[in-house]
Structure formats: C-alpha cells, structure tokens
Design a protein around this motif. Structure first.
Motif, PDB file in Angstrom:
ATOM      1  N   HIS A 226     -16.126 -12.156 -74.267  1.00 36.04           N
ATOM      2  CA  HIS A 226     -16.620 -13.505 -74.006  1.00 36.04           C
ATOM      3  C   HIS A 226     -15.810 -14.196 -72.911  1.00 36.04           C
ATOM      4  O   HIS A 226     -16.313 -15.100 -72.238  1.00 36.04           O
ATOM      5  N   THR A 227     -14.566 -13.782 -72.727  1.00 37.17           N
ATOM      6  CA  THR A 227     -13.769 -14.293 -71.608  1.00 37.17           C
ATOM      7  C   THR A 227     -14.377 -13.834 -70.288  1.00 37.17           C
ATOM      8  O   THR A 227     -14.476 -14.613 -69.328  1.00 37.17           O
ATOM      9  N   ALA A 228     -14.790 -12.581 -70.223  1.00 42.77           N
ATOM     10  CA  ALA A 228     -15.438 -12.069 -69.018  1.00 42.77           C
ATOM     11  C   ALA A 228     -16.740 -12.825 -68.757  1.00 42.77           C
ATOM     12  O   ALA A 228     -17.046 -13.203 -67.614  1.00 42.77           O
ATOM     13  N   LEU A 229     -17.510 -13.079 -69.825  1.00 39.70           N
ATOM     14  CA  LEU A 229     -18.748 -13.845 -69.685  1.00 39.70           C
ATOM     15  C   LEU A 229     -18.442 -15.255 -69.188  1.00 39.70           C
ATOM     16  O   LEU A 229     -19.114 -15.777 -68.286  1.00 39.70           O
ATOM     17  N   GLY A 230     -17.410 -15.878 -69.754  1.00 38.62           N
ATOM     18  CA  GLY A 230     -17.023 -17.222 -69.326  1.00 38.62           C
ATOM     19  C   GLY A 230     -16.543 -17.259 -67.889  1.00 38.62           C
ATOM     20  O   GLY A 230     -16.776 -18.233 -67.172  1.00 38.62           O
ATOM     21  N   ALA A 231     -15.871 -16.186 -67.459  1.00 41.21           N
ATOM     22  CA  ALA A 231     -15.428 -16.119 -66.062  1.00 41.21           C
ATOM     23  C   ALA A 231     -16.635 -16.121 -65.131  1.00 41.21           C
ATOM     24  O   ALA A 231     -16.617 -16.763 -64.069  1.00 41.21           O
ATOM     25  N   GLY A 232     -17.703 -15.418 -65.531  1.00 45.04           N
ATOM     26  CA  GLY A 232     -18.927 -15.435 -64.733  1.00 45.04           C
ATOM     27  C   GLY A 232     -19.526 -16.825 -64.650  1.00 45.04           C
ATOM     28  O   GLY A 232     -19.979 -17.268 -63.582  1.00 45.04           O
ATOM     29  N   LEU A 233     -19.523 -17.530 -65.768  1.00 44.12           N
ATOM     30  CA  LEU A 233     -20.025 -18.911 -65.776  1.00 44.12           C
ATOM     31  C   LEU A 233     -19.206 -19.815 -64.861  1.00 44.12           C
ATOM     32  O   LEU A 233     -19.735 -20.721 -64.214  1.00 44.12           O
TER      33      LEU A 233
ATOM     34  N   ALA B 138     -11.357 -24.113 -68.454  1.00 40.78           N
ATOM     35  CA  ALA B 138     -10.541 -24.238 -69.660  1.00 40.78           C
ATOM     36  C   ALA B 138     -11.082 -23.353 -70.774  1.00 40.78           C
ATOM     37  O   ALA B 138     -10.321 -22.822 -71.595  1.00 40.78           O
ATOM     38  N   MET B 139     -12.395 -23.179 -70.805  1.00 43.04           N
ATOM     39  CA  MET B 139     -12.982 -22.299 -71.814  1.00 43.04           C
ATOM     40  C   MET B 139     -12.518 -20.860 -71.586  1.00 43.04           C
ATOM     41  O   MET B 139     -12.168 -20.145 -72.535  1.00 43.04           O
ATOM     42  N   VAL B 140     -12.503 -20.437 -70.314  1.00 39.22           N
ATOM     43  CA  VAL B 140     -12.031 -19.081 -69.999  1.00 39.22           C
ATOM     44  C   VAL B 140     -10.554 -18.936 -70.361  1.00 39.22           C
ATOM     45  O   VAL B 140     -10.140 -17.951 -70.986  1.00 39.22           O
ATOM     46  N   ALA B 141      -9.745 -19.929 -69.965  1.00 45.41           N
ATOM     47  CA  ALA B 141      -8.309 -19.871 -70.253  1.00 45.41           C
ATOM     48  C   ALA B 141      -8.046 -19.854 -71.758  1.00 45.41           C
ATOM     49  O   ALA B 141      -7.173 -19.122 -72.242  1.00 45.41           O
TER      50      ALA B 141
ATOM     51  N   CYS C 204     -13.682 -25.488 -77.324  1.00 47.27           N
ATOM     52  CA  CYS C 204     -14.859 -24.642 -77.548  1.00 47.27           C
ATOM     53  C   CYS C 204     -14.569 -23.164 -77.289  1.00 47.27           C
ATOM     54  O   CYS C 204     -15.294 -22.292 -77.769  1.00 47.27           O
ATOM     55  N   SER C 205     -13.523 -22.894 -76.543  1.00 50.17           N
ATOM     56  CA  SER C 205     -13.282 -21.588 -75.930  1.00 50.17           C
ATOM     57  C   SER C 205     -13.548 -20.388 -76.826  1.00 50.17           C
ATOM     58  O   SER C 205     -14.466 -19.605 -76.588  1.00 50.17           O
ATOM     59  N   ALA C 206     -12.731 -20.219 -77.830  1.00 47.14           N
ATOM     60  CA  ALA C 206     -12.793 -18.986 -78.627  1.00 47.14           C
ATOM     61  C   ALA C 206     -13.607 -19.142 -79.899  1.00 47.14           C
ATOM     62  O   ALA C 206     -13.746 -18.172 -80.656  1.00 47.14           O
ATOM     63  N   PHE C 207     -14.169 -20.311 -80.140  1.00 49.00           N
ATOM     64  CA  PHE C 207     -14.782 -20.541 -81.450  1.00 49.00           C
ATOM     65  C   PHE C 207     -15.974 -19.611 -81.691  1.00 49.00           C
ATOM     66  O   PHE C 207     -16.071 -18.971 -82.743  1.00 49.00           O
TER      67      PHE C 207
END
Length: 408
Positions: free
Chosen positions: A149-156, A268-271, A323-326
């Motif tokens: 999901h971090t990779a997905l968030g990086a794309g966003l 911040a979500m990615v971090a 919201c990041s890891a929830f």
C-alpha cells in the motif's frame, strides 16, 4: 516454505518486483483522471457536473470487480487476476489518451468507459495485490501488505507531479500513454513470472485454524471489518476530497497553499505507511490499528483552526499520517483472521472501501447545503470515533473466543 527460498534468485525477485511495481502502477492510474482534470475540462469543455460524473463508473465497477475478483480468486488464481487488472488498467489509460483525437461529444462517453475500466482494474486487483504479499512473506505479512500500500500511495503522490510537468510541456498525452505502456509491460512480466499458488499459505494450528472453518460472511467479525472499512473511507474521503475547497474557499488561503496541503496529505500517507511497515516488526499491528483513529478524531476537531498556511498544511499532513496505515492494517488483520479466505476478504474490504468513498462524497455534498464545511469537519470526527469502537469490538471478540470454538 518461504523461509527456505533463495530470495536472491530471479524466480523469487521477479514476481515480487512485478507485484510491488503493479501496486505503484495502480496508484498512478487511480490518480490519472483527477490529475488530468484541468486538461479534460479545457480540452473538451466538460462541465463540473460532467467531470464529477466520470467517477461514478469508477466506483460502481470497482465494487463489481472486487466482488467478482473475490469470488474468482480460488478458481482462476491470484496471478491471473493480477494480469487481468494490469490489462484493464492498460485499456483505461489508452482510452484516456485517445480522447485527444475525439470531439467533445465522443470524449465524454469514452472517458466514462475509461474510468469504468480503471475501477474494474482496481476492484479485480484487490485480491492479488493484498493476497500475494503474505504468500511471499508469511512471517512478515503485515509489513508486506503495508509496503504494498506504500507503493500504491507513492503512485498517488507522484502522479499529479508527473502529469503537471507534462501539461506544462504541452505533452499531456504522454502521461496516460506512458502509464498504459507501464501496465502493459508489467502484465507481460507477470505472465512469464512464476508466482506461488494462492493456497501457499498454511493455516496455523490453534484458534485461527478453528475460526477459519467458518466462512467469513457467517461471522460477526467479518461484518465488523466491513463496517470499519466503510467508515474509514468516509473519513479519508472527507479529508482528501474537500481539502482544496476548504482551505481556499472557507479559510481564504492562497491556491498554492491549498494545493500543497493536498499534496502533503498524500505524501504523509506514504511516509506513515513506510513508518508503520517498520513498526509492525517491533510492536503488535493492533496497537497501531487502535491508535490511528484517535489521531483522525483529533485532526478533524482541529481543522477548523487551520487559519494560517502553516496550520493548514500541517493539519492535512497529520490527516494523511492518521489515515496512512489504517486500511492496509485492516486488510492484513482481517485476512490473518480468516486466512484460507484471505483473497476473498481483501476483495470484500476493497468493495466496502469504494462504497464508503461513494457514499461519503455524496453525504458531504448533501450536508453542505445546510452546514458549514468547518462544522462538517468537526462532525466528521464521529467516523473515526465509531471506527475505534468497532476496532475494539473486533479485538474483544478475538480475545473472548475460546480455543475450542468460534463464537463470532
């Protein structure tokens, strides 16, 4: 067993790299339409109503794809679903890029078809993107899912930056065409890569093994997870979908500040996901799962005081972190609870998330007719508060479940 694999071998690295690259590509395609909003409106003269309508097929087909993907995971295999998702994303981006050749009358239905294909790709991809990481890394399943999901968030996060640069260079069409090429190449790699079988995860002995004998849909725990996903989507959507409008029109902050706040939210979500992927190696995932809704509540209550650029950007950074890891933790914990049904559970939670996104956006738009946006942000603290109650309920059910039977 995964622990016995030679992780330096190509047979292991190639499918893992393909999987996590597919997560990045999914994030890029998800944001491709919002990042192209100005181009679509200027090039084709889309009205605000038309632009808003292009996301309806995305939500609808994401739900259809998630439900269908969950049902077909065991029959077709997670690898097949991953390839199908990448193909659908390729089609969506080719359709988006083709609009430069179309009249405004034709561009609108083609764009609707493109967002529908992308939504279907997101829904179908839910099972493999969330089901394969624990198979590759069974000893670090929560870290593996959060990393995806971090990779997905990086794309966003990086998608709008890339699109903006290409728009300024007057080569916007290179954005969707590049994404189509990326997804197509990953689809080809996935075809030839050797993925483990979907049933490679074994069920541990003890409570989880006993609990897994019942289908998730017949348990109270699963429906609590589903409600948690919907309510979380309400919270995340309220943060992200209204950030620019809130800071610009309500708080009268500069346009650049409002745009920066939204970018910082995603960053911040990615971090936060990166941090969580490391923390779950040292502390129980449920501890982070319980803490994040508390931070969401505090952020909602503080947002009406975002009267300066620093406070506006800082509070939306805190919102992204909260919201990041929830949601990835929700998927990890739920799929662990119902391990033999992990792909089905993750697909159902993706469907619940998309339902929450659609309902949440509609609800805020409806209530904004009668309530100020500041007040709506404060009232939105109810979402994570209820999420926290349900999370504690899920944890309580697990603790109360006797070893010899499953009560939830």
């Amino acid at each position: 067993m995964s622990s016995d694999r030679d992780r330096s071998s190509t047979s292991f690295r190639l499918p893992v790299a393909t999987l996590y690259s597919a997560g990045l590509a999914q994030g890029l395609t998800l944001v491709s339409f919002p990042a192209s909003s100005a181009v679509l409106k200027q090039m084709h003269g889309f009205t605000d109503a038309q632009y808003g309508a292009i996301f309806l097929p995305q939500v609808a087909f994401a739900v259809v794809g998630a439900l269908g993907g969950g049902a077909m995971a065991n029959r077709l295999g997670l690898k097949t679903l991953l390839i199908a998702s990448l193909i659908l994303n390729t089609v969506s981006q080719l359709l988006l890029g083709s609009t430069v050749l179309l009249t405004p009358e034709m561009a609108f239905p083609v764009t609707l078809t493109a967002t529908g294909a992308m939504g279907l790709a997101f829904g179908v991809g839910g099972a493999p993107l969330n089901g394969l990481p624990p198979i590759f890394f069974p000893a670090r399943r929560d870290t593996a899912i959060v990393a995806l999901h971090t990779a997905l968030g990086a794309g966003l996060a990086i998608g709008p930056v890339i699109a903006s640069a290409l728009v300024m260079a007057k080569t916007w069409v290179a954005f969707p065409l590049s994404l189509a090429s990326l997804c197509g190449a990953l689809g080809a790699l996935a075809t030839f890569a050797r993925f483990p079988r979907s049933n490679a995860v074994t069920v541990d002995a003890g409570e989880d093994a006993l609990a897994s004998k019942r289908h998730p849909a017949r348990t109270a725990s699963f429906w609590l997870f589903t409600a948690i996903a919907v309510l979380y989507a309400f919270a995340e959507g309220t943060f992200s979908n209204w950030a620019v409008l809130y800071l610009q029109d309500v708080k009268h902050l500069p346009v650049a500040v409002a745009a920066a706040a939204l970018s910082v939210f995603w960053a911040a979500m990615v971090a936060g996901r990166l941090l969580a992927s490391m923390l779950v190696l040292r502390i129980a995932p449920t501890s982070i799962w319980v803490a994040l809704p508390v931070v969401m509540m505090a952020t909602f209550l503080m947002l009406p005081y975002a009267t300066t650029p620093t406070l506006g950007i800082g509070l939306f950074a805190l919102a992204g972190f909260s919201c990041s890891a929830f949601f990835p933790l929700s998927i990890g914990i739920a799929s662990s609870r119902f391990e033999p049904y992990g792909a089905w559970v993750s697909s159902m939670l993706i469907a619940a998330l998309m339902v929450g996104v659609g309902l949440g956006s509609y609800l805020i738009g409806l209530l904004r007719e009668t309530l100020a946006l500041e007040r709506l942000y404060q009232l939105s603290a109810f979402y994570p508060a209820l999420v926290l109650v349900l999370v504690l309920g899920v944890i309580g059910i697990r603790r109360r479940t006797p070893m010899h039977r499953q009560t939830a």
